[in-house]
Scaffold this motif. Structure first.
Motif, short mmCIF file in Angstrom:
data_model
loop_
_atom_site.label_atom_id
_atom_site.label_comp_id
_atom_site.label_asym_id
_atom_site.label_seq_id
_atom_site.Cartn_x
_atom_site.Cartn_y
_atom_site.Cartn_z
N ILE A 17 35.96 36.19 39.20
CA ILE A 17 34.83 37.08 39.49
C ILE A 17 33.62 36.31 40.00
O ILE A 17 32.90 36.79 40.88
N PHE A 18 33.40 35.11 39.49
CA PHE A 18 32.22 34.34 39.87
C PHE A 18 32.20 34.00 41.36
O PHE A 18 31.14 33.86 41.97
N PHE A 19 33.37 33.89 41.98
CA PHE A 19 33.44 33.53 43.39
C PHE A 19 33.08 34.69 44.32
O PHE A 19 32.82 34.49 45.50
N PHE A 20 33.06 35.91 43.76
CA PHE A 20 32.75 37.06 44.61
C PHE A 20 31.25 37.30 44.76
O PHE A 20 30.85 38.16 45.54
N LEU A 21 30.43 36.58 44.02
CA LEU A 21 28.99 36.72 44.19
C LEU A 21 28.51 36.07 45.48
O LEU A 21 27.53 36.50 46.07
N ILE A 22 29.21 35.03 45.93
CA ILE A 22 28.77 34.28 47.12
C ILE A 22 28.77 35.13 48.37
O ILE A 22 27.77 35.18 49.10
N PRO A 23 29.87 35.87 48.69
CA PRO A 23 29.87 36.66 49.94
C PRO A 23 28.89 37.82 49.95
O PRO A 23 28.59 38.35 51.02
N THR A 24 28.39 38.25 48.79
CA THR A 24 27.49 39.40 48.77
C THR A 24 26.18 39.15 49.51
O THR A 24 25.52 40.10 49.94
N ARG A 25 25.81 37.89 49.69
CA ARG A 25 24.56 37.59 50.40
C ARG A 25 24.63 37.97 51.88
O ARG A 25 23.60 38.14 52.53
N TRP A 26 25.85 38.08 52.42
CA TRP A 26 26.00 38.44 53.83
C TRP A 26 26.19 39.95 54.03
O TRP A 26 26.34 40.41 55.15
N MET A 27 26.17 40.70 52.95
CA MET A 27 26.30 42.15 53.09
C MET A 27 24.94 42.75 53.45
O MET A 27 23.90 42.29 52.98
#
Length: 504
Positions: free
Chosen positions: A221-231
């Motif tokens: 789950i922790f790795f899915f926080l990174i791509p959210t900045r490009w949303m």
């Protein structure tokens, strides 16, 4: 509701929405199964009191003679009302005479019993360890009724926090799509949840220690926080919160990703201000939580949606996190009903788009409640029928939740949707907290909690009938949109009545 015109110019279902949806579905596969992870991490295994003559490794064969394990168990542990070894008590002294009674207990003095003062022995054939057994051993406490235990560690807390953050993503996707695709987006989200539940069941079968399973489920789950900045942030939300310039930037960004040519000419600040004039005027007054209850129509919607979410959460979580108490293989049942949920959710899209949100919710709430009630009254010997009913109930629970989410998002205005969904989500959390508490009623009747879950689901099916239909309608942007819709519907009804009377 004018934002839909701007969205159509940027592309309401293009490459950007598809990529955003793909990311959301992957997140759901990993994140949402945590809501039912306690079926495995907090399972209550079979157990009995520790007894010296049976469980002490230092006891030699000569001390107990040539007695079998079953004989030693019979003289050490009393039987409960179901003629099974009691889980909470043991004999004070071994009852040797029980070996010679041949099933008759007449004229025999009731032997003295005592609680499990030396701890418990757990059946490790299904789970090597769970949070329940660990808490019992650490605190020397034991709950002699079938409610789930709750044990939190740092990893579990972190994963639940990230779960709350990532579950806000569906609202972003919904606001970037046209009305006809909203049901599809939410239904695909539930399909991803079902697929994630299948994966979780497989991992739980492989990792029988709750620490290992929690770690395997939480770390990704922790790795899915990174791509959210490009949303992209919701342009609809930015505009109705008096940030039209940022909203325009997001619209142009999406138009560019969707391959819309000359978007700079079509999407200008003048176009945004002209199209969203009423919404921008409404932003001059800042919204607060109290605005949810100031106007009659919005207040009614929020109250009914809270009641619906509270009721369905009790039934959904009551069923989902207590699969082990249905006396079936929990791994098999989790995998079966999650597998069936996927085609059922896909089929539900057509039902939503043809008969609408209200009737669909009525149908699935009724079906869910009826299947739970039927499961309770089917004899345990008819195992195949019980498996079929449990599978149908699980599939219905996923669709019921999906329909509820869709209807809630489509009824609430953008300017205050996040706050409203927070209030409604809180009502759902209260329902989720009530669900396991109801399982304590098994002390009086093993069927009583399940009957309550079924009846509540059936009654909840009537609530959507008190709400307006939202099929193929644009999202309301302001509170005034909600009130105007109500007044407009009343005006239409009055006008229709006049037209009918005029010929006479």
């Amino acid at each position: 509701m004018a934002f839909q015109d701007l969205l159509n110019q940027a592309g309401s279902m293009g490459r950007y929405q598809i990529l955003q949806m793909a990311f959301l579905l992957i997140c759901n596969v990993v994140v949402t199964p945590h809501t039912i992870l306690e079926n495995f991490t907090a399972a209550i295994p079979g157990h009995r009191c520790w007894v010296h003559i049976l469980d002490n490794d230092t006891v030699s064969d000569s001390d107990s003679g040539t007695l079998s394990q079953d004989d030693l168990l019979r003289i050490s542990i009393p039987l409960d009302s179901n003629l099974r070894p009691d889980k909470c008590r043991r004999f004070v002294q071994p009852q040797w005479h029980l070996l010679h009674l041949n099933g008759t207990f007449s004229n025999v003095t009731e032997p003295d019993t005592e609680p499990c003062v030396d701890g418990w022995v757990y059946d490790q054939s299904t789970f090597l360890s769970t949070t329940v057994t660990e808490v019992w051993e650490e605190t020397n406490l034991h709950m002699c009724f079938t409610s789930n235990g709750h044990h939190w560690d740092l990893c579990s807390f972190g994963s639940h926090l990230l779960h709350l953050l990532l579950t806000s993503l569906p609202e972003r996707v919904i606001e970037w799509t046209s009305p006809k695709f909203k049901a599809l987006v939410t239904t695909l989200t539930m399909c991803a949840y079902s697929f994630g539940s299948i994966v979780m069941a497989g991992l739980a079968f492989a990792f029988r220690n709750w620490h290992h399973l929690q770690l395997v489920m939480s770390v990704p789950i922790f790795f899915f926080l990174i791509p959210t900045r490009w949303m992209s942030e919701s342009a609809r939300w930015l505009i109705v919160n008096n940030k039209p310039q940022k909203g325009l930037q997001e619209l142009r960004k999406v138009a560019c990703r969707n391959g819309v040519k000359n978007s700079g000419d079509a999407l200008t600040m003048e176009v945004v201000r002209t199209t969203m004039r009423e919404e921008l005027e409404a932003t001059q007054t800042k919204t607060s939580l109290s605005d949810l209850f100031r106007t009659p129509n919005l207040r009614k919607r929020v109250f009914l949606l809270c009641l619906l979410r509270f009721s369905t959460a009790i039934s959904f979580f009551g069923f989902s996190i207590h699969l082990q108490h249905l006396k079936s293989n929990v791994f098999l049942m989790q995998c079966l009903y999650s597998s069936v949920s996927i085609p059922v959710c896909v089929a539900a899209v057509f039902l939503l788009n043809h008969i609408g949100r209200r009737i669909s919710q009525l149908f699935f709430c009724f079906l869910f409640g009826i299947t739970i009630l039927a499961t309770v009254f089917v004899p345990e010997g008819m195992q195949t029928l019980r498996v079929v009913l449990i599978t149908l109930a699980g599939a219905n629970s996923a669709v019921m939740t999906s329909n509820n989410i869709i209807h809630s998002q489509e009824l609430l205005p953008t300017v205050i949707r996040a706050r409203a969904l927070g209030v409604i989500g809180t009502a759902g959390n209260v329902g989720a907290a009530v669900a396991p508490v109801l399982m304590t009623l098994t002390m009086y009747s093993a069927s009583l909690p399940w009957i309550i879950y079924g009846v509540i689901s059936i009654l909840a099916g009537f609530v959507p009938l008190l709400l307006p239909e939202t099929k193929n309608k644009p999202l309301p942007d302001s509170i005034q949109d909600v009130e105007n819709e109500w007044k407009g519907s009343r005006h239409t009804n009055e006008e229709g009545a006049i037209i009918k009377v005029t010929p006479f």
